[in-house]
Design an enzyme around this catalytic site. Structure first.
Site, mmCIF file in Angstrom:
data_model
loop_
_atom_site.group_PDB
_atom_site.id
_atom_site.type_symbol
_atom_site.label_atom_id
_atom_site.label_comp_id
_atom_site.label_asym_id
_atom_site.label_seq_id
_atom_site.Cartn_x
_atom_site.Cartn_y
_atom_site.Cartn_z
ATOM 1 N N CYS A 38 0.840 -1.201 0.000
ATOM 2 C CA CYS A 38 0.000 0.000 0.000
ATOM 3 C C CYS A 38 0.878 1.255 0.000
ATOM 4 O O CYS A 38 1.454 1.610 -1.020
ATOM 5 C CB CYS A 38 -0.956 -0.019 1.190
ATOM 6 S SG CYS A 38 -2.332 1.156 1.042
ATOM 7 N N HIS A 73 -3.421 -5.370 0.204
ATOM 8 C CA HIS A 73 -2.826 -5.871 1.440
ATOM 9 C C HIS A 73 -2.848 -7.399 1.434
ATOM 10 O O HIS A 73 -3.802 -8.009 1.908
ATOM 11 C CB HIS A 73 -3.596 -5.352 2.655
ATOM 12 C CG HIS A 73 -3.434 -3.895 2.919
ATOM 13 N ND1 HIS A 73 -2.575 -3.394 3.883
ATOM 14 C CD2 HIS A 73 -4.008 -2.810 2.343
ATOM 15 C CE1 HIS A 73 -2.637 -2.069 3.892
ATOM 16 N NE2 HIS A 73 -3.498 -1.688 2.967
ATOM 17 N N GLU A 112 -1.395 -9.457 3.271
ATOM 18 C CA GLU A 112 -1.291 -10.083 4.601
ATOM 19 C C GLU A 112 -2.637 -10.557 5.131
ATOM 20 O O GLU A 112 -2.708 -11.484 5.953
ATOM 21 C CB GLU A 112 -0.658 -9.112 5.605
ATOM 22 C CG GLU A 112 -1.482 -7.888 5.969
ATOM 23 C CD GLU A 112 -1.229 -6.692 5.068
ATOM 24 O OE1 GLU A 112 -1.512 -5.558 5.485
ATOM 25 O OE2 GLU A 112 -0.743 -6.900 3.938
#
Length: 620
Positions: A399, A525, A527
């Site tokens: 990001c 993102h 993750e």
């Protein structure tokens, strides 16, 4: 529908989220579909406007819901896809009730906490519990975690709601697990049960009696302590379970299973489990815990961020790095570096912090710059990007990390002096990162580009290979700024390739630098979708590149060699045999050559106390 309510006592942050997730893991391993609900008693509508220092990271769901980080634990442990309604806040409940009052739904009645607020809570829980979170299967058990601590004024309406709820759904469908701290002060050297007694007394005074008391402690508590808690808290000794500090959170479900939690839930909730023993998925979980505990080689990763004083601010990033490291067979050594300490102004103001930060950065094997907002620390992140690019150090930007790498490249390679993001400098002569007006209507909460979006790959890139050579991937987003497409062609001419874009081909999603071991940035993102047994590809690429194994991994078709410690090609029969061998369930050799029980119930003993036959079995 069966319900397990998880409450907390003595202090907040005692581990309710991991224990609630572990309940779900165990039930899932015996074939019971589960779902989870997290209740946060704050008045905010959602977690979207929180500072990371206030409440940790903001976790984003597929539908764009900005929720508490505990829902990330649920998704990672259970491998499910939750919805925004799986996170209940006081603000959501009151907003719903007030809107109904304005519509005249209460027919002129006085709107009160009881029954209107408590009814709204119960109806919300019943409605959400039925929503599928894994395929199309309707869950059979809903695990509800009540945030905060019993006795908090904010949580009282929820406690009252569940006091009523236990009669609404009948006793055989409702179970309470109370997580309480059992401290061991150094001055006395023994566990103290009074805080737990007081907490349970208060919970029972509010109308809820715990069926299980999960005692969080630093060390294992003895049987006499369990019996004392049993006597004063109105539960049987076997219903008092110690969850002491473990080598990793992956041991928690195993410890709970060893203490008979599955059998208890089967009887208490009348689940009718035909074979109340974990299936093969728990073998994989056990193997994951074993590998996480027995890693010898180390990989050093530097995380350059602006919220480094609180590790929970980057909880999902840390988990994703751990998933990838364990898969590759390395122990993660993570250094949190405050981005502003890398800036030149710090060198003048506080040279000690400056040189310490740069020393940690230069000693790392790889660098990650996660997401964030605002001006503070941006120049430090840009300098970290420059160092990783010039020194050929593996780099992953997420990001804002992607945006920082773009700013650095346009400044130092394209020589566009003053290039910047309009978030940092609205008057920059080269706005290489710009805002998205349609996602910024004037309010802050829930107005960003949120949730799952599709990314299309344009070139045959490294990141595309890590994703399995697919043409597109779905990942979760949370941003209000994007790369300015007017500068894309100039950057690609110099080697910074935008290898992924959104479905409309307007927004740049993935960037990759040519002739670099691993220099990748993602606007999304990754993750959020990383799982313990299925690490996120961008994170896996970073760890592989950091240990020098990315080229061989790509050459093998993105598969590990058969000898690799984390290779899933090991047969389930081998895993089962390893678990069923004599003494292996009880004993394991740690790195210091000592033996201890896998569930940590007894103290370590000398390795010489084991027979030769047992040692041979363990070695095999």
């Amino acid at each position: 529908m069966k319900y397990i309510l998880v409450t907390g006592g003595v202090i907040s942050g005692v581990g309710k989220g991991v224990i609630a997730s572990s309940f779900g893991t165990l039930l899932d391993c015996v074939g019971i579909p589960v779902t989870s609900i997290k209740i946060d008693p704050y008045i905010n509508i959602d977690a979207g406007t929180f500072s990371p220092y206030e409440h940790g990271e903001v976790y984003v769901l597929d539908d764009g819901g900005e929720v508490d980080l505990d829902l990330g634990n649920y998704e990672r442990f259970l491998d499910v896809t939750l919805h925004r309604d799986n996170n209940i806040t006081t603000g959501k409940i009151y907003k719903q009730v007030i809107e109904k009052e304005r519509e005249g739904s209460y027919l002129g009645k006085t709107v009160q906490v009881v029954p209107h607020i408590t009814d709204a809570i119960q109806e919300w829980v019943e409605r959400v519990a039925k929503q599928p979170v894994k395929g199309k299967n309707t869950p059979q058990v809903c695990i509800v975690e009540l945030g905060g601590t019993i006795g908090d004024i904010e949580g009282m309406p929820f406690v009252e709601a569940f006091r009523q709820f236990q009669f609404r759904v009948k006793r055989e469908n409702f179970c309470v697990a109370h997580v309480s701290l059992v401290p061991s002060p150094r001055s006395t050297g023994e566990p103290k049960t009074k805080p737990t007694q007081a907490s349970v007394r208060e919970l029972r005074g509010l109308g809820l009696s715990p069926d299980l008391i999960m005692c969080r402690s630093e060390k294992v508590i003895g049987q006499e302590v369990k019996e004392k808690i049993s006597n004063f808290c109105h539960v049987a000794p076997e219903q008092v379970i110690c969850i002491h500090d473990l080598a990793s959170i992956y041991h928690v479900p195993l410890l709970m299973e060893a203490n008979g939690v599955i059998d208890f839930l089967n009887e208490r909730l009348q689940l009718n489990i035909k074979v109340p023993r974990p299936n093969r998925s728990l073998y994989k979980w056990r193997d994951l815990a074993r590998r996480a505990e027995n890693l010898n080689k180390e990989v050093k990763i530097a995380l350059v961020g602006k919220y480094t004083k609180l590790e929970d601010a980057y909880a999902s990033v840390v988990k994703a790095l751990q998933h990838a490291s364990i898969t590759v067979g390395y122990k993660l050594s993570l250094k949190f570096i405050e981005a502003c300490h890398l800036e030149r102004t710090t060198k003048t103001d506080n040279p000690a912090l400056y040189y310490e930060a740069w020393g940690q950065l230069t000693a790392s094997d790889g660098v990650i710059v996660p997401g964030g907002f605002g001006q503070r620390g941006i120049e430090g992140k840009i300098r970290a990007c420059q160092w990783a690019r010039e020194k050929k150090k593996p780099y992953l930007g997420i990001c804002l990390g992607l945006q920082a790498s773009v700013i650095e490249f346009t400044r130092n390679v394209l020589k566009l002096e003053g290039a910047n993001s309009t978030e940092v400098d609205p008057k920059t002569p080269h706005p290489v990162v710009i805002d998205m007006p349609e996602h910024h209507p004037g309010q802050m909460g829930g107005t960003m580009r949120l949730g799952k979006r599709t990314t299309l790959f344009r070139y045959d890139s490294v990141i595309r290979k890590l994703y399995g050579g697919t043409d597109k991937v779905d990942e979760r987003h949370r941003h209000r700024y994007e790369v300015n497409p007017d500068y894309v062609e100039k950057m690609e001419e110099k080697g910074l390739m935008f290898v992924g874009h959104d479905a409309d081909q307007k927004r740049m999603e993935v960037v990759e630098l040519k002739d670099h071991p691993y220099y990748v940035g993602t606007q999304y993102h990754p993750e959020y979708l990383s799982r313990p047994l299925k690490p996120s590809p961008p994170f896996l690429g970073l760890i592989l590149a950091s240990v020098g194994r990315l080229p061989s991994y790509l050459n093998q078709g993105c598969k590990f060699s058969p000898r690799h410690s984390s290779d899933d090609s090991a047969s389930e029969d081998e895993s089962r045999q390893r678990l069923l061998m004599p003494n292996v369930e009880k004993l394991r050799i740690n790195g210091n050559g000592y033996l201890h029980e896998i569930n940590g119930i007894v103290d370590r003993s000398s390795s010489s106390a084991v027979s030769a036959n047992s040692s041979d079995e363990l070695a095999n």
